[in-house]
Design a protein around this motif. Structure first.
Motif, PDB file in Angstrom:
ATOM      1  N   ALA A 179       0.833  -1.205   0.000  1.00  0.00           N
ATOM      2  CA  ALA A 179       0.000   0.000   0.000  1.00  0.00           C
ATOM      3  C   ALA A 179       0.865   1.252   0.000  1.00  0.00           C
ATOM      4  O   ALA A 179       0.598   2.211  -0.736  1.00  0.00           O
ATOM      5  N   ALA A 180       1.911   1.250   0.822  1.00  0.00           N
ATOM      6  CA  ALA A 180       2.797   2.414   0.886  1.00  0.00           C
ATOM      7  C   ALA A 180       3.519   2.633  -0.435  1.00  0.00           C
ATOM      8  O   ALA A 180       3.676   3.771  -0.900  1.00  0.00           O
ATOM      9  N   SER A 181       3.952   1.547  -1.067  1.00  0.00           N
ATOM     10  CA  SER A 181       4.674   1.694  -2.330  1.00  0.00           C
ATOM     11  C   SER A 181       3.775   2.298  -3.397  1.00  0.00           C
ATOM     12  O   SER A 181       4.204   3.166  -4.165  1.00  0.00           O
ATOM     13  N   LYS A 182       2.523   1.868  -3.446  1.00  0.00           N
ATOM     14  CA  LYS A 182       1.613   2.378  -4.481  1.00  0.00           C
ATOM     15  C   LYS A 182       1.128   3.785  -4.156  1.00  0.00           C
ATOM     16  O   LYS A 182       0.917   4.593  -5.077  1.00  0.00           O
ATOM     17  N   ALA A 183       0.973   4.111  -2.893  1.00  0.00           N
ATOM     18  CA  ALA A 183       0.658   5.501  -2.544  1.00  0.00           C
ATOM     19  C   ALA A 183       1.798   6.411  -2.967  1.00  0.00           C
ATOM     20  O   ALA A 183       1.578   7.518  -3.480  1.00  0.00           O
ATOM     21  N   GLY A 184       3.023   5.947  -2.765  1.00  0.00           N
ATOM     22  CA  GLY A 184       4.178   6.704  -3.224  1.00  0.00           C
ATOM     23  C   GLY A 184       4.202   6.851  -4.731  1.00  0.00           C
ATOM     24  O   GLY A 184       4.547   7.909  -5.260  1.00  0.00           O
ATOM     25  N   VAL A 185       3.832   5.796  -5.441  1.00  0.00           N
ATOM     26  CA  VAL A 185       3.765   5.845  -6.902  1.00  0.00           C
ATOM     27  C   VAL A 185       2.782   6.914  -7.357  1.00  0.00           C
ATOM     28  O   VAL A 185       3.064   7.695  -8.271  1.00  0.00           O
ATOM     29  N   HIS A 186       1.622   6.983  -6.704  1.00  0.00           N
ATOM     30  CA  HIS A 186       0.621   7.977  -7.083  1.00  0.00           C
ATOM     31  C   HIS A 186       1.148   9.388  -6.843  1.00  0.00           C
ATOM     32  O   HIS A 186       1.041  10.262  -7.719  1.00  0.00           O
ATOM     33  N   ALA A 187       1.711   9.626  -5.653  1.00  0.00           N
ATOM     34  CA  ALA A 187       2.202  10.966  -5.327  1.00  0.00           C
ATOM     35  C   ALA A 187       3.370  11.365  -6.230  1.00  0.00           C
ATOM     36  O   ALA A 187       3.446  12.510  -6.707  1.00  0.00           O
ATOM     37  N   LEU A 188       4.276  10.444  -6.471  1.00  0.00           N
ATOM     38  CA  LEU A 188       5.403  10.707  -7.354  1.00  0.00           C
ATOM     39  C   LEU A 188       4.915  11.088  -8.749  1.00  0.00           C
ATOM     40  O   LEU A 188       5.361  12.078  -9.339  1.00  0.00           O
ATOM     41  N   SER A 189       3.984  10.309  -9.267  1.00  0.00           N
ATOM     42  CA  SER A 189       3.485  10.556 -10.620  1.00  0.00           C
ATOM     43  C   SER A 189       2.792  11.908 -10.717  1.00  0.00           C
ATOM     44  O   SER A 189       2.951  12.633 -11.712  1.00  0.00           O
ATOM     45  N   GLN A 190       2.022  12.254  -9.693  1.00  0.00           N
ATOM     46  CA  GLN A 190       1.323  13.535  -9.723  1.00  0.00           C
ATOM     47  C   GLN A 190       2.292  14.707  -9.620  1.00  0.00           C
ATOM     48  O   GLN A 190       2.113  15.738 -10.285  1.00  0.00           O
ATOM     49  N   ALA A 191       3.317  14.558  -8.793  1.00  0.00           N
ATOM     50  CA  ALA A 191       4.311  15.634  -8.678  1.00  0.00           C
ATOM     51  C   ALA A 191       5.045  15.834 -10.000  1.00  0.00           C
ATOM     52  O   ALA A 191       5.260  16.966 -10.453  1.00  0.00           O
ATOM     53  N   VAL A 192       5.428  14.727 -10.642  1.00  0.00           N
ATOM     54  CA  VAL A 192       6.106  14.832 -11.935  1.00  0.00           C
ATOM     55  C   VAL A 192       5.153  15.410 -12.973  1.00  0.00           C
ATOM     56  O   VAL A 192       5.555  16.238 -13.804  1.00  0.00           O
ATOM     57  N   ALA A 193       3.887  15.010 -12.923  1.00  0.00           N
ATOM     58  CA  ALA A 193       2.906  15.507 -13.904  1.00  0.00           C
ATOM     59  C   ALA A 193       2.812  17.020 -13.874  1.00  0.00           C
ATOM     60  O   ALA A 193       2.769  17.671 -14.934  1.00  0.00           O
ATOM     61  N   LYS A 194       2.779  17.601 -12.690  1.00  0.00           N
ATOM     62  CA  LYS A 194       2.662  19.061 -12.582  1.00  0.00           C
ATOM     63  C   LYS A 194       3.909  19.758 -13.098  1.00  0.00           C
ATOM     64  O   LYS A 194       3.834  20.889 -13.599  1.00  0.00           O
ATOM     65  N   GLU A 195       5.052  19.093 -12.972  1.00  0.00           N
ATOM     66  CA  GLU A 195       6.302  19.692 -13.458  1.00  0.00           C
ATOM     67  C   GLU A 195       6.401  19.647 -14.972  1.00  0.00           C
ATOM     68  O   GLU A 195       6.744  20.649 -15.612  1.00  0.00           O
ATOM     69  N   VAL A 196       6.105  18.486 -15.563  1.00  0.00           N
ATOM     70  CA  VAL A 196       6.475  18.286 -16.964  1.00  0.00           C
ATOM     71  C   VAL A 196       5.386  18.676 -17.961  1.00  0.00           C
ATOM     72  O   VAL A 196       5.650  18.694 -19.167  1.00  0.00           O
ATOM     73  N   ILE A 197       4.188  19.032 -17.482  1.00  0.00           N
ATOM     74  CA  ILE A 197       3.165  19.474 -18.431  1.00  0.00           C
ATOM     75  C   ILE A 197       3.627  20.743 -19.151  1.00  0.00           C
ATOM     76  O   ILE A 197       3.276  20.983 -20.308  1.00  0.00           O
ATOM     77  N   ALA A 198       4.464  21.528 -18.499  1.00  0.00           N
ATOM     78  CA  ALA A 198       5.005  22.731 -19.145  1.00  0.00           C
ATOM     79  C   ALA A 198       5.885  22.378 -20.338  1.00  0.00           C
ATOM     80  O   ALA A 198       6.119  23.214 -21.208  1.00  0.00           O
ATOM     81  N   SER A 199       6.363  21.138 -20.379  1.00  0.00           N
ATOM     82  CA  SER A 199       7.167  20.668 -21.509  1.00  0.00           C
ATOM     83  C   SER A 199       6.347  19.824 -22.480  1.00  0.00           C
ATOM     84  O   SER A 199       6.913  19.133 -23.339  1.00  0.00           O
ATOM     85  N   GLY A 200       5.025  19.851 -22.328  1.00  0.00           N
ATOM     86  CA  GLY A 200       4.160  19.127 -23.246  1.00  0.00           C
ATOM     87  C   GLY A 200       4.018  17.643 -22.955  1.00  0.00           C
ATOM     88  O   GLY A 200       3.520  16.891 -23.798  1.00  0.00           O
ATOM     89  N   ILE A 201       4.438  17.229 -21.774  1.00  0.00           N
ATOM     90  CA  ILE A 201       4.386  15.809 -21.400  1.00  0.00           C
ATOM     91  C   ILE A 201       3.267  15.605 -20.389  1.00  0.00           C
ATOM     92  O   ILE A 201       3.214  16.297 -19.363  1.00  0.00           O
ATOM     93  N   ARG A 202       2.381  14.669 -20.668  1.00  0.00           N
ATOM     94  CA  ARG A 202       1.293  14.358 -19.744  1.00  0.00           C
ATOM     95  C   ARG A 202       1.601  13.077 -18.978  1.00  0.00           C
ATOM     96  O   ARG A 202       1.992  12.061 -19.581  1.00  0.00           O
ATOM     97  N   VAL A 203       1.400  13.115 -17.664  1.00  0.00           N
ATOM     98  CA  VAL A 203       1.570  11.940 -16.808  1.00  0.00           C
ATOM     99  C   VAL A 203       0.262  11.695 -16.078  1.00  0.00           C
ATOM    100  O   VAL A 203      -0.292  12.617 -15.457  1.00  0.00           O
ATOM    101  N   ASN A 204      -0.237  10.477 -16.147  1.00  0.00           N
ATOM    102  CA  ASN A 204      -1.459  10.087 -15.448  1.00  0.00           C
ATOM    103  C   ASN A 204      -1.320   8.678 -14.898  1.00  0.00           C
ATOM    104  O   ASN A 204      -0.393   7.944 -15.264  1.00  0.00           O
TER     105      ASN A 204
END
Length: 270
Positions: A179-204
């Motif tokens: 559970a902890a590993s997958k919660a981390g996966v979700h948070a990591l992905s969302q943090a990266v998503a907010k960063e890289v959308i400015a470069s035209g990259i979508r993460v979901n």
């Protein structure tokens, strides 16, 4: 290309695109790879720790190539991404489906259910079991995200989809490390998503519930029975989860950034 299209396939949706799928040797990853090929991808790189499994799936796909890959090994992930760029010049779609569970912890939970007592897992969970789940699920996701962003940022475009888990929300009793590993996966992905959308990259993220994969097949029967609730949908098929992952990777999801789509058949909502 000898891939059979399922009812949800949209021919040409990924026409001309270069895609990479981790965990592609079986289950959800294999279903994603098949559908990418059926929908026009000009190249699909199938990466899996089980190289033979990835090769077997790749043989079905006219556009497929298999590579053996341990996502926990950062240098190996970087090398595969570099090879993709050398061979194809770009990486347009990355679906990260690789991950591990803990069969021993599952068995302890199952034994407790059969014996009518609370599970006792945390105090018996050794460092090696904790680190294995974190190394593959969380560290592996970071390695894959980093490599994909490095490949996509220079061209200012790309779609990344990560397979998380509904366990990040309902945190099953006796399964803290997963559970902890997958919660981390979700948070990591969302943090990266907010960063890289400015470069035209979508993460979901797609967060499946019980799904008929090899991992599920190794689940003790008493736990599987516990998921058999007539009030909700049965176990998902890998193809149903692949449909969601590829929607997120498609142009139809252009306005979805940092989304975590819960796909658990109605077992709970968040």
């Amino acid at each position: 290309m000898n891939v059979e299209m399922n009812r949800d396939t949209q021919p040409g949706r990924f026409a001309g695109r270069v895609a990479m799928v981790t965990g592609a040797g079986s289950g959800m990853g294999a279903a994603v790879a098949r559908q990418l090929a059926a929908e026009g991808a000009r190249a699909v790189i199938l990466a899996d720790l089980n190289g033979e499994g990835a090769e077997a799936v790749a043989e079905e796909l006219g556009a497929g190539r298999a590579v053996q890959l341990d996502v926990a090994a950062a240098a190996a992930v970087d090398a595969v991404a570099d090879d993709v760029l050398r061979e194809h010049g770009r990486l347009d779609v990355l679906v990260h489906a690789a991950g591990v569970d803990d069969p021993e912890a599952k068995q302890r939970i199952a034994n407790a259910l059969v014996e009518g007592r609370p599970p006792e897992v945390t105090d018996r969970l050794d460092d090696a079991a904790w680190q294995r789940v974190m190394r593959v699920n969380l560290d592996g996701t970071f390695h894959v995200l980093r490599a994909a962003v490095r490949a996509m940022r220079p061209v200012g475009a790309g779609a990344i989809v990560v397979v998380g888990s509904s366990s990040a929300f309902d945190t099953p009793v006796g399964y803290p490390h997963y559970a902890a590993s997958k919660a981390g996966v979700h948070a990591l992905s969302q943090a990266v998503a907010k960063e890289v959308i400015a470069s035209g990259i979508r993460v979901n993220v797609v967060a499946p519930g019980p799904t008929e994969t090899g991992m599920a097949a190794r689940t003790p029967e008493v736990l599987r029975t516990g998921f058999a609730d007539p009030r909700v949908r049965p176990y998902a098929t890998p193809e149903e989860i692949a449909d969601i992952a590829l929607f997120l990777a498609s142009d139809a999801a252009a306005n979805l950034v940092g989304a975590v789509l819960l796909a658990n058949g109605g077992r709970f909502t968040v």
